[in-house]
Every structure is written in C-alpha cells, then in structure tokens.
Design an enzyme around this catalytic site. Structure first.
Site, PDB file in Angstrom:
ATOM      1  N   SER B 148       0.834  -1.192   0.000  1.00 59.12           N
ATOM      2  CA  SER B 148       0.000   0.000   0.000  1.00 59.12           C
ATOM      3  C   SER B 148       0.880   1.257   0.000  1.00 59.12           C
ATOM      4  CB  SER B 148      -0.966  -0.053   1.190  1.00 59.12           C
ATOM      5  OG  SER B 148      -1.986   0.896   1.038  1.00 59.12           O
ATOM      6  N   ASP B 224     -10.251  -5.550  -2.915  1.00 55.14           N
ATOM      7  CA  ASP B 224      -9.621  -4.511  -2.101  1.00 55.14           C
ATOM      8  C   ASP B 224     -10.460  -3.236  -2.201  1.00 55.14           C
ATOM      9  OD1 ASP B 224      -7.976  -2.396  -1.219  1.00 55.14           O
ATOM     10  OD2 ASP B 224      -6.149  -3.438  -1.855  1.00 55.14           O
ATOM     11  N   HIS B 257      -7.366  -5.922   1.255  1.00 56.57           N
ATOM     12  CA  HIS B 257      -6.154  -5.124   1.466  1.00 56.57           C
ATOM     13  C   HIS B 257      -5.367  -5.579   2.700  1.00 56.57           C
ATOM     14  CE1 HIS B 257      -4.053  -1.502   0.159  1.00 56.57           C
ATOM     15  NE2 HIS B 257      -3.980  -1.043   1.397  1.00 56.57           N
TER      16      HIS B 257
END
Lengths: 279, 279
Positions: B148, B224, B257
C-alpha cells in the site's frame, strides 16, 4: 446455534472468519475464529481445534500462528476459541493468570466464578455443536492442539474424551497444573479444596488415573522462561512413558514461549494432524 | 550507528529482532525489525526491505506477514522499518492517513512537518548504513518490497535509485499519489504546491519522467476496497507497458487489502526476490 459474522477475509484460497454467538454455558457472548480452506461444494473436512494460552483471545493464533498455509494444503478446518468468558459483568482478577483470559478450560465450582467460567463444557460440548451446525466439518475426524494453558486444555480434553480426537499435540503445554504456581493459584479459587476434582484438570494426573491418548506430539523450547517452574514437561514425559502412550516430545534449542516459536513448528503439528485426520 | 536491542526471538532457525536507534534524519528514536536467518559465521546475506502501509509500524508485518519461513529457506535478511517519525514532540494529525503512521516515504519541505518527516532520507540513506554496520548483510544484493503506502515507497525508492535493488515487488501499492485522495491530502501539506516536486514521490510520474526498473511483481486483490479510488493499479500497468518495464501485475480474485492477503502471496514475493538476489 445462531452465529454472527464479525469478519471474513480470503486467505490462502479459503476464508478466515471471526464469529460471535451467545453461549448458554458461559452466559456471555463468545467470539471464535474459523478458517475454512477452499473446497468443492458439499465436501466435509476434518476439524482441528486450537486452544490458546493465558491472556490470549481467538486473535493471537489467527494473526501470528501461520496455520492457514498448511490447513489449505491439507484441507483441514481450524477452530480457535477464546480462553475465557468476557464482558463487563464477568468476574475478573487484576492478575494476568487468573480470571479473564485465564479460564484454564475448566468448569468452576466456586463463587463468583462458577456462573461464567465454564470453559470445559463450552469447548467440549457447546462450541462443537455450533461448529457442526455452521461449517462444512466432518465431526468424525477431529484433532486438538494448544499452547501453554491451551496445551493443558488440549491434553485434558482429549484425555477425558477417549476416541473423540484422532490427533493430539501441544506447544509448551502446562503439563501438570497441580504441580506449578499457575495451578496452585487458580485451581483452589476455581474448584475449591477437593484435590480429587483438580485431577480432572491435570494431564499427568489423568494419565496416572488411567486415561490414555493414541499418541502425542509436543514441542517445547529449551529457552522458554516458564519451562522449569510452570510447564513441567518432564512430568508429562514420565507419565506417558509409564502409561505406554507413544509421546514424541521434542525439546527445541533456543526457542522461547512466544508465537515466534509456535509458528516455526506449526507446519509440523498440522502435518501430524493431517496424517491422522486424512486417512 | 549504535542500536539498542528491544527483543530477540528465535524463529525458523534464525533470529527475529526489534531494535531502536536515534535517527539524525527524523530527530527521533526509530524502531525497526530485522530477521536474520541461521547462517555460518562470516556469511553475508542479501537484504530485503519491506515498507509498510498507513497506520503500521515495524510490528504489523513481523506479526502477520509470514515471511520468516521463506527468508530462512532462501537465506535472506528481512528489514521492516517504521512508517513515520514517532514521539510526543512530533507533529501529528487526527486522521489515520496523515502525520504519524503516514510518512509516505518522503522528505517534507513544509512546516511543521519538515523537521521530522524525512522518511525518504531515513530509508534511502541513514537506515541502510545502520543495517550495514550491525547485521551480516551483503549490500550489493538488495531487494525492496512494500504494501500500500509502502508499495508506493518501494516503487519510488527503487525508481529514484537505479541499480541499487535487484528485485522490486509490491502488494497493493498506491501507484500514483498525485491521482488519488490520499495523495491529494498529503502531498500539498508535506511538500507545498510545486507539483514538480510531487513527481519524485509518484511511481507513475517517475516512470513517465524516464526512471526504470529491471522488472516488477505486483499482487493486487480484486476485493480490495481501496483499489478503485486510491491504488490505481491500471495507471501503473499502463506506465510500465509504455516504458517497456516487464511488470507482472496479478489481480487476485476475492482478496482484500489485509495481511490475510499479503501473507498468502508473501512466499511468491520472497521467491521472486530470491531468484534475483541469490544469483
């Protein structure tokens, strides 16, 4: 039997879920984690119970145990319950090793603990029914494992329920609560002074009293700070030898009591379970 | 170069450590985690950097990343830094996506952030010297990866330092902070209004401006929640295609995620790194 889904995340092809239900045994809401590998519709998979140690919830092994890779590989459902009743109305103690987070997998007989601290009946009877009703499990193929207080739980539950678990293993189990400070503190407060009752919650005493396991795998770190005073692995080794229980007890150099140790050997324990559950 | 050992635990045959040092770049104490596989005395091993995402410290991947098995197998040292300066005197913001835990791997130019928020220089220059001085690393064999915001960090640091990293990969990276709300919020406050400076902290812009990678592995979950609005994987895919960067960008059905996603594919990413570091 109604369960509420708190979270579900895809992992290693399967689903790691966290669920909540109202327990009639503990009189509280209870949270537990279940990992279900990917499988064909209609398939029923064996189930492996993992009982956690002092201070833990369902989340410790879920986050740090590194079991999903192996459960996915072997097609095994993994169930991680909490270690005690929870909630504002549940009696507690300031210490980490008594009260919440320290249910010792027993049914307390003494007040104020007796109402909520019924983890034996919860794990032995109530939660299995919930799991059977809500997940694709083959309850004829169950294994059980645990860490520290949860190793004690796994051993004593398996010893008291002969034939239920095809595989039994433990990481650094409390081998004999009757012979360590954790037990000296907890057993009289939960169970009173009748030591005959304590023997139901002591793996070594249960073996002495005639209970048996098909076989057993234990990993124990030699650098575990709790080994000498609390865990008493040699007592378990001796009891198994005397009773003729084939026990593989491995002392691992340099390893401590943490999930850094558990995760290292988790693959071995799930392979051990798979050999016994998938045949 | 002095580091303080906060903890060391044996795991998968090696040592998982957590260390603290005083950073001249951030003006604060900084904590980081290093896993060193078991090796013969005198051996130097390649090093793989892992940069974490928003809100994380060194601990998230250490607890949930499931990398030690593979680092032990391939003989790779794994370094997990923090994501921002920490401490009571460090300016902060109430939001999760700005201030502490959200350093975005940049050197801030705007007050009150410029004094402490120097994560670019910390990760690119200061911490590598600390690692080289204290661990058995071969700094000619480095790889970098991240998740991320840390995927953004890994990509941009690799793009700005051609030749330093033999392997680059990311889990769900923020592909283009200049084109998403997280960047819209953070970049002007940290860097001011000169968008030319922002381009140094945007993987897609760096590629457009001529920076290159040898190749790239990205895993991105299709489930996600941040994919469409924040991560913008297609922009990275297009930029790599146009620039001739061989990018393996895998969209994974059903994955979100979380570390349940990351841990699933960690083995693939470390194998990818090992192919490039161990030859």
């Amino acid at each position: 039997m109604t369960i509420e889904t708190l979270s579900e995340n895809k992992s290693f092809g399967g689903i790691q879920g966290v669920y909540k239900h109202t327990s009639s045994e503990t009189g509280t809401d209870m949270t537990f984690a279940v990992y279900v590998p990917d499988c064909k519709a209609g398939t029923k998979m064996p189930v492996l119970w993992y009982l956690s140690g002092l201070t833990c919830t369902h989340a410790n092994v879920m986050e740090k145990g590194e079991y999903r890779r192996f459960c996915a590989e072997h097609g095994i459902i993994f169930v991680a319950p909490d270690t005690s009743p929870r909630g504002e109305d549940v009696p507690d103690d300031d210490a980490y090793d008594f009260g919440k987070g320290a249910g010792f997998y027993l049914d307390a007989t003494q007040e104020p603990w007796a109402t909520n601290y019924r983890m034996r009946s919860y794990i032995e009877s109530e939660l299995p029914d919930v799991i059977a009703a809500n997940f694709p499990v083959d309850m004829d193929r169950q294994g059980i494992m645990g860490h520290s207080m949860g190793g004690h739980g796994a051993l004593t539950i398996a010893l008291r329920n002969p034939g239920r678990f095809r595989s039994v293993s433990a990481f650094a189990p409390i081998a004999s609560p009757m012979n360590c400070p954790w037990g000296d503190k907890g057993l009289p407060r939960y169970l009173g002074d009748d030591k005959q009752l304590w023997r139901e919650y002591d793996a070594v005493a249960l073996i002495e009293d005639g209970a048996r396991l098909p076989d057993l795998l234990v990993d124990q770190g030699r650098a575990d700070n709790f080994l000498e005073e609390q865990l008493k692995t040699p007592l378990l080794d001796q009891a198994c030898s005397k009773a003729g229980i084939p026990a593989t007890i491995r002392l691992q150099d340099g390893y401590d009591h943490s999930y850094f140790f558990i995760s290292t050997f988790m693959g071995d324990h799930i392979a051990w379970a798979a050999e016994r559950l998938n045949t």
